[in-house]
Design an enzyme around this catalytic site. Structure first.
Site, PDB file in Angstrom:
ATOM      1  N   LYS A 158     -52.516 -27.739   1.942  1.00  0.00           N
ATOM      2  CA  LYS A 158     -53.091 -27.601   0.599  1.00  0.00           C
ATOM      3  C   LYS A 158     -53.000 -28.922  -0.178  1.00  0.00           C
ATOM      4  O   LYS A 158     -53.966 -29.393  -0.786  1.00  0.00           O
ATOM      5  CB  LYS A 158     -52.333 -26.498  -0.148  1.00  0.00           C
ATOM      6  N   CYS A 178     -55.663 -28.852 -10.653  1.00  0.00           N
ATOM      7  CA  CYS A 178     -55.398 -28.926  -9.204  1.00  0.00           C
ATOM      8  C   CYS A 178     -55.364 -30.379  -8.733  1.00  0.00           C
ATOM      9  O   CYS A 178     -54.318 -30.925  -8.449  1.00  0.00           O
ATOM     10  CB  CYS A 178     -56.479 -28.171  -8.440  1.00  0.00           C
TER      11      CYS A 178
HETATM   12  N1  SAJ Z   1     -64.884 -34.950  -9.582  1.00  0.00           N
HETATM   13  C1  SAJ Z   1     -65.381 -36.229  -9.611  1.00  0.00           C
HETATM   14  N2  SAJ Z   1     -66.226 -36.617  -8.612  1.00  0.00           N
HETATM   15  C2  SAJ Z   1     -66.581 -35.776  -7.608  1.00  0.00           C
HETATM   16  C3  SAJ Z   1     -66.049 -34.480  -7.564  1.00  0.00           C
HETATM   17  C4  SAJ Z   1     -65.198 -34.090  -8.574  1.00  0.00           C
HETATM   18  O1  SAJ Z   1     -65.079 -37.038 -10.501  1.00  0.00           O
HETATM   19  O2  SAJ Z   1     -67.368 -36.197  -6.756  1.00  0.00           O
HETATM   20  C5  SAJ Z   1     -63.962 -34.514 -10.643  1.00  0.00           C
HETATM   21  C6  SAJ Z   1     -64.434 -33.254 -11.378  1.00  0.00           C
HETATM   22  O3  SAJ Z   1     -65.336 -33.573 -12.400  1.00  0.00           O
HETATM   23  C7  SAJ Z   1     -63.126 -32.712 -11.876  1.00  0.00           C
HETATM   24  C8  SAJ Z   1     -62.141 -33.067 -10.751  1.00  0.00           C
HETATM   25  O4  SAJ Z   1     -62.759 -34.101 -10.035  1.00  0.00           O
HETATM   26  O5  SAJ Z   1     -62.721 -33.344 -13.064  1.00  0.00           O
HETATM   27  C9  SAJ Z   1     -61.794 -31.931  -9.837  1.00  0.00           C
HETATM   28  O6  SAJ Z   1     -62.939 -31.126  -9.556  1.00  0.00           O
HETATM   29  P1  SAJ Z   1     -63.268 -30.557  -8.103  1.00  0.00           P
HETATM   30  O7  SAJ Z   1     -64.515 -29.793  -8.175  1.00  0.00           O
HETATM   31  O8  SAJ Z   1     -63.197 -31.645  -7.110  1.00  0.00           O
HETATM   32  O9  SAJ Z   1     -62.040 -29.635  -7.753  1.00  0.00           O
HETATM   33  P2  SAJ Z   1     -61.230 -28.440  -8.499  1.00  0.00           P
HETATM   34  O10 SAJ Z   1     -60.004 -29.055  -9.089  1.00  0.00           O
HETATM   35  O11 SAJ Z   1     -62.084 -27.636  -9.377  1.00  0.00           O
HETATM   36  O12 SAJ Z   1     -60.848 -27.528  -7.222  1.00  0.00           O
HETATM   37  C10 SAJ Z   1     -60.119 -28.132  -6.168  1.00  0.00           C
HETATM   38  C11 SAJ Z   1     -60.779 -27.775  -4.831  1.00  0.00           C
HETATM   39  N3  SAJ Z   1     -60.188 -28.565  -3.762  1.00  0.00           N
HETATM   40  C12 SAJ Z   1     -60.962 -29.258  -2.902  1.00  0.00           C
HETATM   41  O13 SAJ Z   1     -62.169 -29.280  -2.971  1.00  0.00           O
HETATM   42  C13 SAJ Z   1     -60.244 -30.012  -1.830  1.00  0.00           C
HETATM   43  C14 SAJ Z   1     -60.584 -26.282  -4.558  1.00  0.00           C
HETATM   44  O14 SAJ Z   1     -61.047 -25.963  -3.247  1.00  0.00           O
HETATM   45  C15 SAJ Z   1     -59.096 -25.923  -4.676  1.00  0.00           C
HETATM   46  O15 SAJ Z   1     -58.876 -24.530  -4.438  1.00  0.00           O
HETATM   47  C16 SAJ Z   1     -58.661 -26.240  -6.086  1.00  0.00           C
HETATM   48  O16 SAJ Z   1     -58.783 -27.650  -6.261  1.00  0.00           O
HETATM   49  C17 SAJ Z   1     -57.209 -25.813  -6.254  1.00  0.00           C
HETATM   50  O17 SAJ Z   1     -56.985 -24.732  -6.818  1.00  0.00           O
HETATM   51  O18 SAJ Z   1     -56.314 -26.516  -5.777  1.00  0.00           O
END
Ligand code: SAJ
Length: 424
Positions: free
Chosen positions: A205, A259
């Protein structure tokens, strides 16, 4: 193993969908939360969080009686612990919720029960924190009850689908516990179920979220380089990603949420001496809001007395979650630099401390010097720049997420700046 009754502790973004999904399969589920407002709200069919499809599901299982909510744990065949693990100042995991959730299970633990921890936790939490607390019951792990770690890995906004479709890892404290966990999640999961040991599951994780954080940190650093070298990062990433083994994520105003912006610190905290890359990636992403502010300063000059109309406060598109949001941080830094910031986020109900929020985009852009796009909400992408132009004196745009069609805004009379674009 067969499960007739499950007790889910913690009814937040993970616990409530999990409890409801099990209840929807006809299992008796007791959902427990120590926040009386959450319990009262749910008893009246009101949800304290937004997730597509969840309200309808919760109402259905409450009405059918398969889901009950309570402020107290009760005896059950399986206990699922899904409480938050935020971080405290000093970037250390706050394990107090996990600790008290384990303590609340102790009086109800019976021979043959299974306990599963889902909360994201530093490596060895199941073995070194959960196990000794649960053994205060007088029962012994492995011999009398089963204990496993199974991280939630669902993406906010897609929780109900991903809960069922994603692969699920079950880390047992021993093989029998892993098997019992696989039997439990087999009730709801259609994706692959992988059995391993508890510490491996904890690491899996943390590695997933850390890998994503490091990838985004690279994208953010590339966006700074793009500005310096006069190219457009969005174009460059699109081209680089045509390579079959490259998948660079998107730059933006930073990484937020509870997360990805938190979990890598659990690894740094656990092994500071061997995690310089993970640490640096966190620092790069945390410094991205300051980079956005510098960019605005390079466009507007001194921010004192300037008015900025900011679009979006949520930590990412199309969610109503504002925790650790880089957009909020950007607004705070702009205010500290002397700007007046008028903010609009359609997902915000009520207000956030220190924010000057407005109910409509029209009011938000009035008297603005620049429009700042901080979150790529679908609703923002559909804006008609011509209509916005009629409501504002501003003729400048800074798009930090590549959400607005540059040529359409230019046609409406705006000069469009984009984060990561150094092209004239
Ligand atoms: N972000 C960027 N650039 C990107 C993708 C995201 O700047 O290309 C930013 C988003 O705007 C946000 C942050 O990153 O601020 C996180 O967003 P996210 O969509 O990447 O992830 P979370 O935090 O919503 O969910 C993550 C997911 N983990 C992965 O994709 C590896 C989800 O599957 C997990 O279950 C979740 O964390 C968790 O609960 O840990």
């Amino acid at each position: 193993m067969e499960y007739h009754k499950i007790c889910v502790i913690g009814l937040g973004y993970i616990g409530l969908p999990t409890a409801s999904t099990f209840a929807d399969r006809g299992i008796e589920v007791v959902g427990v939360d120590n926040n009386p407002e959450i319990i009262t709200g749910l008893q009246q069919g009101r949800l304290h969080l937004y997730e597509p499809g969840l309200e309808e599901l919760v109402r259905r299982v409450l009405a059918s009686g398969t889901l009950r909510v309570s402020s107290q744990a009760e005896p059950a065949d399986a206990f699922i612990i899904a409480v938050p693990t935020p971080f405290q100042d000093g970037k250390k995991a706050d394990m107090s919720y996990v600790r008290s959730a384990c303590e609340s299970v102790v009086p109800h633990l019976r021979k043959g029960s299974l306990v599963v921890l889902e909360s994201t936790s530093p490596p060895r939490t199941t073995a070194e924190l959960a196990k000794p607390i649960l053994e205060r019951s007088g029962l012994q792990t492995g011999r009398d009850f089963l204990l496993a770690y199974s991280p939630e890995r669902v993406l906010p906004g897609r929780i109900l689908q991903e809960l069922v479709e994603n692969a699920r890892v079950i880390g047992g404290i021993d093989p029998a516990s892993a098997q019992a966990g696989a039997d439990l999640y087999g009730i709801i999961v259609r994706g692959q179920i992988i059995q391993t040991d508890a510490t491996t599951a904890e690491m899996v994780k943390l590695m997933e979220n850390t890998y994503r954080d490091i990838n985004i940190a690279a994208a953010n650093e590339f966006s700074r380089l793009a500005e310096r070298f006069g190219i457009d990062i969005w174009e460059a990433i699109q081209i680089a990603n045509l390579h079959p083994r490259v998948k660079i994520l998107s730059p933006g105003p930073g990484v937020g949420g509870h997360c990805i912006s938190v979990d890598p610190w659990f690894l740094v905290e656990s092994a500071q001496d061997i995690t310089p890359l993970i640490h640096t990636a966190r620092e790069v992403n945390d410094s991205q809001p300051a980079f956005v502010v510098q960019k605005i300063q390079s466009i507007l000059g001194d921010l004192n007395g300037k008015t900025i109309a900011a679009f979006g406060l949520a930590y990412k598109p199309d969610v109503d979650d504002f925790r650790e949001s880089p957009a909020v941080h950007c607004v705070e830094l702009l205010q500290a630099a002397g700007a007046g910031v008028q903010v609009y986020d359609p997902f915000l109900k009520g207000n956030l401390p220190g924010m000057r929020t407005f109910a409509t985009p029209q009011e938000t852009v009035r008297s603005a010097d620049i429009l700042l796009l901080l979150v790529n909400h679908t609703a923002f992408r559909d804006y008609d720049p011509g209509k916005i132009a009629a409501d504002t004196p501003a003729r400048l745009v800074l798009d930090t997420v590549n959400g607005w069609d540059r040529s359409a805004w230019q046609k409406a009379g705006f000069k469009v700046h984009r984060l990561g674009s150094g092209k004239a």
